[in-house]
Motif scaffolding. Sequence first.
Motif, PDB file in Angstrom:
ATOM      1  N   PRO A 130      -2.884  -4.746   4.111  1.00  0.00           N
ATOM      2  CA  PRO A 130      -3.877  -5.284   3.175  1.00  0.00           C
ATOM      3  C   PRO A 130      -4.252  -6.724   3.539  1.00  0.00           C
ATOM      4  O   PRO A 130      -3.493  -7.421   4.210  1.00  0.00           O
ATOM      5  CB  PRO A 130      -3.169  -5.225   1.823  1.00  0.00           C
ATOM      6  N   GLU A 188       3.485  -2.233   7.326  1.00  0.00           N
ATOM      7  CA  GLU A 188       2.437  -1.308   6.886  1.00  0.00           C
ATOM      8  C   GLU A 188       1.199  -1.445   7.763  1.00  0.00           C
ATOM      9  O   GLU A 188       0.844  -2.557   8.172  1.00  0.00           O
ATOM     10  CB  GLU A 188       2.081  -1.666   5.438  1.00  0.00           C
ATOM     11  N   ASP A 205      -7.027  -6.438  -2.378  1.00  0.00           N
ATOM     12  CA  ASP A 205      -6.979  -6.060  -0.965  1.00  0.00           C
ATOM     13  C   ASP A 205      -8.399  -5.836  -0.440  1.00  0.00           C
ATOM     14  O   ASP A 205      -9.027  -4.827  -0.740  1.00  0.00           O
ATOM     15  CB  ASP A 205      -6.137  -4.795  -0.794  1.00  0.00           C
ATOM     16  N   ARG A 260       0.802  -1.219   0.000  1.00  0.00           N
ATOM     17  CA  ARG A 260       0.000   0.000   0.000  1.00  0.00           C
ATOM     18  C   ARG A 260       0.841   1.278   0.000  1.00  0.00           C
ATOM     19  O   ARG A 260       0.323   2.362   0.194  1.00  0.00           O
ATOM     20  CB  ARG A 260      -0.966   0.003   1.199  1.00  0.00           C
ATOM     21  N   LYS A 289      -9.325  -2.533   1.940  1.00  0.00           N
ATOM     22  CA  LYS A 289      -9.527  -1.180   1.398  1.00  0.00           C
ATOM     23  C   LYS A 289      -8.951  -0.107   2.332  1.00  0.00           C
ATOM     24  O   LYS A 289      -9.515   0.974   2.487  1.00  0.00           O
ATOM     25  CB  LYS A 289     -11.026  -0.919   1.156  1.00  0.00           C
ATOM     26  N   GLY A 290      -7.834  -0.448   2.985  1.00  0.00           N
ATOM     27  CA  GLY A 290      -7.146   0.531   3.821  1.00  0.00           C
ATOM     28  C   GLY A 290      -7.702   0.687   5.226  1.00  0.00           C
ATOM     29  O   GLY A 290      -7.309   1.609   5.938  1.00  0.00           O
ATOM     30  N   GLU A 296       7.170  -7.287   3.430  1.00  0.00           N
ATOM     31  CA  GLU A 296       5.997  -6.691   4.062  1.00  0.00           C
ATOM     32  C   GLU A 296       5.967  -6.866   5.585  1.00  0.00           C
ATOM     33  O   GLU A 296       5.051  -6.355   6.239  1.00  0.00           O
ATOM     34  CB  GLU A 296       4.717  -7.331   3.493  1.00  0.00           C
TER      35      GLU A 296
END
Length: 457
Positions: A166, A162, A177, A76, A180-181, A414
């Motif tokens: 995701p 992060e 994903d 992301r 969606k944040g 990640e």
Amino acid sequence: MQILKIAVGAVLGGAACLIFAAPPTSYMPVVAKEDFQTTYERMKAARAGLMREQAAFLESRYDLSNRPAKGVTMFRGKPVQEGIRAKLPRGTTWEKLGSMSPDEIREKGLYPQGFLPLPHPNHPEGGMLFPQFHIDEIKKQEQRDLNRFDLAFDFPDHLLPEFPAPIFLTTRPDLGDVSKGRLLTIDNFHEMFNGILNPKQLEGLRLLLTPFPQQQFNQTEDRRSERPSRGVSCFDCHSNGHTNASTHLVGDIRPQEFRHRLDTPTLRGVNLQRLFGSQRALKSVEDFTEFEQRAAYFDGDPVIATKKGVNVLERGSQVHFMGEFQNILDFPPAPKLGVMGKLDPRKANEQELRGQSIFFGKAQCASCHMPPHYSDNMMHDLHTERFFKPHQAKGAMMVGDGPIKTFPLRGIKESPPYLHDGRLLTLEDTVEFFNLILETKLTSAEKADLVAFLRTL
């Protein structure tokens, strides 16, 4: 054998006072020795000093600066940190170190401090600690406070995964994903996943997001939250089914100074794994799920678990349903990999292809990390104790780690930091660590190529 200590000259009622050394014990005290307010005031007052001490300790081991790699991000967009962060002993280089034998490094005391086991911010106390960004989001969504009055998380945010991470599903790769944040919580899971999961998976997800009492977060006077707490959820560490780098101490080892710090591993790809826990070797994700709330939540002490409110999950439905959801969490996309898990030469650049050759050749990585998900589902003992003399640091014993599970490398960029306790801050640190431990004598160019390949997984 315990030594009898006699306090000469101490007299009570005409008889010498005999003082016996307390025998070692595997059990924590069940009855609190002071009321909550006294504990709260004492430990809160000590917090700032403990965190300053931990910050200085980390600075002595690592370069903690924010140095993102150019053009390399997580899914992301969070920058991936680059460079070797473990500090070398004065007067040596990585090349010199790599040319020395383990015995020589041990005798000269040249093993990098950042390669030693990583102590908890307060190792004698231990317990779950969450990054502040997760604490803030949970408090905003659920009005549940995961702050500890005695301690805080110790690594800066730029070195962590992060957030929110995701979410990818093996059952619906077409969705990409799914998060969606957003951070998945008990407040929003139904809206986010109704119509995507079946009813069993939805119920399993609900349980993974439900807070239950834990050693530091509970309703007793022996808690580390200011107010009585509803507890923690599985996804407070494995946020969005991944990891936010929350830390804890492994519950399996005694005495306290030998317990390992834990870096939360991702749950992505657990459907492909056959061992669970860095050293426990539990045989299914259901075993692990049940074990965590019965024992790991309470430092492996069932007496304390009973006192603080253990959540006894029912195996046939609750544990099974939780496993159903965990088993569909997928790795992030790796567009340069072919279907067998190796690089597609039409998509990879020359450095990445050279790194792949080194991975499967001189570096010996593939001896344990085999494609397509880059694990052999086994455990290995690296015998790191060959390189240093046992000693204590910050209340933790610096000794060998013993056999550790081979974690998958898919999606590895990640989920920093690395190794089971998070002692390796970057992929460059990880390459240097294994180059030293495996005595592979990689050149600087080969190390850079290997890092480039790891970033494609």
